[in-house]
Structures are given as structure tokens and as C-alpha cells.
Design a protein around this motif. Structure first.
Motif, mmCIF file in Angstrom:
data_model
loop_
_atom_site.group_PDB
_atom_site.id
_atom_site.type_symbol
_atom_site.label_atom_id
_atom_site.label_comp_id
_atom_site.label_asym_id
_atom_site.label_seq_id
_atom_site.Cartn_x
_atom_site.Cartn_y
_atom_site.Cartn_z
ATOM 1 N N MET A 1 -4.040 -40.816 40.039
ATOM 2 C CA MET A 1 -3.061 -40.672 38.974
ATOM 3 C C MET A 1 -3.620 -39.639 37.994
ATOM 4 N N SER A 2 -2.772 -38.709 37.621
ATOM 5 C CA SER A 2 -3.212 -37.657 36.701
ATOM 6 C C SER A 2 -3.265 -38.180 35.270
ATOM 7 N N SER A 3 -3.931 -37.439 34.419
ATOM 8 C CA SER A 3 -4.034 -37.818 33.006
ATOM 9 C C SER A 3 -2.664 -37.863 32.343
ATOM 10 N N SER A 4 -1.797 -36.931 32.700
ATOM 11 C CA SER A 4 -0.465 -36.915 32.085
ATOM 12 C C SER A 4 0.372 -38.108 32.555
ATOM 13 N N GLU A 5 0.209 -38.510 33.820
ATOM 14 C CA GLU A 5 0.919 -39.694 34.319
ATOM 15 C C GLU A 5 0.409 -40.954 33.623
ATOM 16 N N LEU A 6 -0.898 -41.039 33.440
ATOM 17 C CA LEU A 6 -1.484 -42.172 32.757
ATOM 18 C C LEU A 6 -1.033 -42.215 31.302
ATOM 19 N N HIS A 7 -1.011 -41.054 30.663
ATOM 20 C CA HIS A 7 -0.542 -40.978 29.274
ATOM 21 C C HIS A 7 0.907 -41.444 29.183
ATOM 22 N N SER A 8 1.729 -41.038 30.128
ATOM 23 C CA SER A 8 3.135 -41.441 30.151
ATOM 24 C C SER A 8 3.263 -42.957 30.297
ATOM 25 N N LEU A 9 2.451 -43.545 31.165
ATOM 26 C CA LEU A 9 2.488 -44.995 31.356
ATOM 27 C C LEU A 9 2.082 -45.732 30.080
ATOM 28 N N VAL A 10 1.041 -45.248 29.413
ATOM 29 C CA VAL A 10 0.599 -45.888 28.179
ATOM 30 C C VAL A 10 1.681 -45.757 27.111
ATOM 31 N N GLU A 11 2.328 -44.625 27.031
ATOM 32 C CA GLU A 11 3.430 -44.447 26.075
ATOM 33 C C GLU A 11 4.582 -45.404 26.391
ATOM 34 N N GLN A 12 4.918 -45.544 27.682
ATOM 35 C CA GLN A 12 5.968 -46.485 28.089
ATOM 36 C C GLN A 12 5.584 -47.910 27.716
ATOM 37 N N TYR A 13 4.319 -48.239 27.899
ATOM 38 C CA TYR A 13 3.824 -49.562 27.549
ATOM 39 C C TYR A 13 4.006 -49.813 26.058
ATOM 40 N N ARG A 14 3.596 -48.869 25.230
ATOM 41 C CA ARG A 14 3.712 -49.014 23.780
ATOM 42 C C ARG A 14 5.181 -49.147 23.360
ATOM 43 N N GLU A 15 6.061 -48.357 23.953
ATOM 44 C CA GLU A 15 7.489 -48.447 23.634
ATOM 45 C C GLU A 15 8.041 -49.814 24.013
ATOM 46 N N ALA A 16 7.659 -50.306 25.193
ATOM 47 C CA ALA A 16 8.121 -51.631 25.627
ATOM 48 C C ALA A 16 7.583 -52.704 24.694
ATOM 49 N N GLN A 17 6.345 -52.550 24.262
ATOM 50 C CA GLN A 17 5.740 -53.501 23.342
ATOM 51 C C GLN A 17 6.501 -53.514 22.012
ATOM 52 N N GLN A 18 6.888 -52.354 21.526
ATOM 53 C CA GLN A 18 7.652 -52.270 20.281
ATOM 54 C C GLN A 18 9.033 -52.901 20.431
ATOM 55 N N LEU A 19 9.666 -52.707 21.591
ATOM 56 C CA LEU A 19 10.960 -53.342 21.847
ATOM 57 C C LEU A 19 10.829 -54.861 21.851
ATOM 58 N N ILE A 20 9.769 -55.365 22.466
ATOM 59 C CA ILE A 20 9.535 -56.809 22.500
ATOM 60 C C ILE A 20 9.340 -57.347 21.095
ATOM 61 N N GLU A 21 8.541 -56.651 20.290
ATOM 62 C CA GLU A 21 8.294 -57.092 18.918
ATOM 63 C C GLU A 21 9.581 -57.100 18.098
ATOM 64 N N ALA A 22 10.433 -56.084 18.283
ATOM 65 C CA ALA A 22 11.714 -56.033 17.572
ATOM 66 C C ALA A 22 12.617 -57.172 18.025
ATOM 67 N N ALA A 23 12.648 -57.441 19.328
ATOM 68 C CA ALA A 23 13.473 -58.534 19.851
ATOM 69 C C ALA A 23 12.972 -59.882 19.349
ATOM 70 N N GLN A 24 11.651 -60.052 19.263
ATOM 71 C CA GLN A 24 11.094 -61.310 18.763
ATOM 72 C C GLN A 24 11.439 -61.507 17.284
ATOM 73 N N ALA A 25 11.430 -60.430 16.516
ATOM 74 C CA ALA A 25 11.795 -60.527 15.101
ATOM 75 C C ALA A 25 13.265 -60.902 14.963
ATOM 76 N N GLU A 26 14.115 -60.300 15.804
ATOM 77 C CA GLU A 26 15.540 -60.627 15.781
ATOM 78 C C GLU A 26 15.759 -62.084 16.193
ATOM 79 N N LEU A 27 15.045 -62.533 17.197
ATOM 80 C CA LEU A 27 15.143 -63.914 17.664
ATOM 81 C C LEU A 27 14.750 -64.884 16.557
ATOM 82 N N LYS A 28 13.689 -64.558 15.834
ATOM 83 C CA LYS A 28 13.228 -65.408 14.736
ATOM 84 C C LYS A 28 14.294 -65.495 13.641
ATOM 85 N N THR A 29 14.943 -64.389 13.333
ATOM 86 C CA THR A 29 15.998 -64.375 12.319
ATOM 87 C C THR A 29 17.196 -65.212 12.754
ATOM 88 N N ILE A 30 17.616 -65.036 13.990
ATOM 89 C CA ILE A 30 18.760 -65.791 14.516
ATOM 90 C C ILE A 30 18.448 -67.279 14.537
#
Length: 91
Positions: A1-30
Motif C-alpha cells: 500500500m502506498s503512502s498516499s493510499e494509507l493517508h487516504s484510509l486514515v483520512e476516511q477513518y477520521r471522517e467516519a469517526q467524526q460522523l459517529i461522534e456527531a450521530a452520538q451527540a444527536e442521539l443523546k439530544t433525542i
């Protein structure tokens, strides 16, 4: 796996993590809104459409290992089990 592919995966991971955190905050409010309405109605259970919403108190008992180690350190040491896990962290 190239460095750019690995960087892309880590970025995707961080974005997914942020989506989860936003969904958890919304769930807590509801959840808080539903609980507030149940409290306003004075009910611990209600049927909402095809869903049953229930709010119940649960009591658990847990061993206070810190107090046990302070009171009877030899006994605590005899029954302490050490485990090793792997922690994945992206910062």
C-alpha cells in the motif's frame, strides 16, 4: 500500500469517526427530549407507534477494587488478573 493510499484510509477513518461522534451527540439530544416528555407525562413506559419506550432504574453492584487493594492488598493481588490488549488510535 502506498503512502498516499494509507493517508487516504486514515483520512476516511477520521471522517467516519467524526460522523459517529456527531450521530452520538444527536442521539443523546433525542434521548433527552424523549425522556423529558416521559417525565412531563409522568410515565415510565409508553407506546409510540410500533415502538415501546421504557425508562427503568437498574441497580448494579460492583467490586471497588481500589478500596479492596487499600484494605487487603495481599488478597487483592491474589485475585488480580492482568490482560494485554491492543489499542488503535488515530490522532
Amino acid at each position: 500500500m502506498s503512502s498516499s493510499e494509507l493517508h487516504s484510509l486514515v483520512e476516511q477513518y477520521r471522517e467516519a469517526q467524526q460522523l459517529i461522534e456527531a450521530a452520538q451527540a444527536e442521539l443523546k439530544t433525542i434521548r433527552a427530549q424523549v425522556m423529558t416528555e416521559m417525565d412531563r407525562r409522568g410515565v415510565a413506559q409508553m407506546d409510540v407507534g410500533t415502538h415501546r419506550v421504557r425508562l427503568q432504574e437498574v441497580t448494579t453492584s460492583r467490586l471497588d477494587s481500589k478500596a479492596l487493594r487499600a484494605a487487603v492488598p495481599d488478597l487483592a493481588a491474589r485475585f488480580t488478573k492482568t490482560t494485554t490488549t491492543t489499542r488503535f488510535c488515530v490522532a
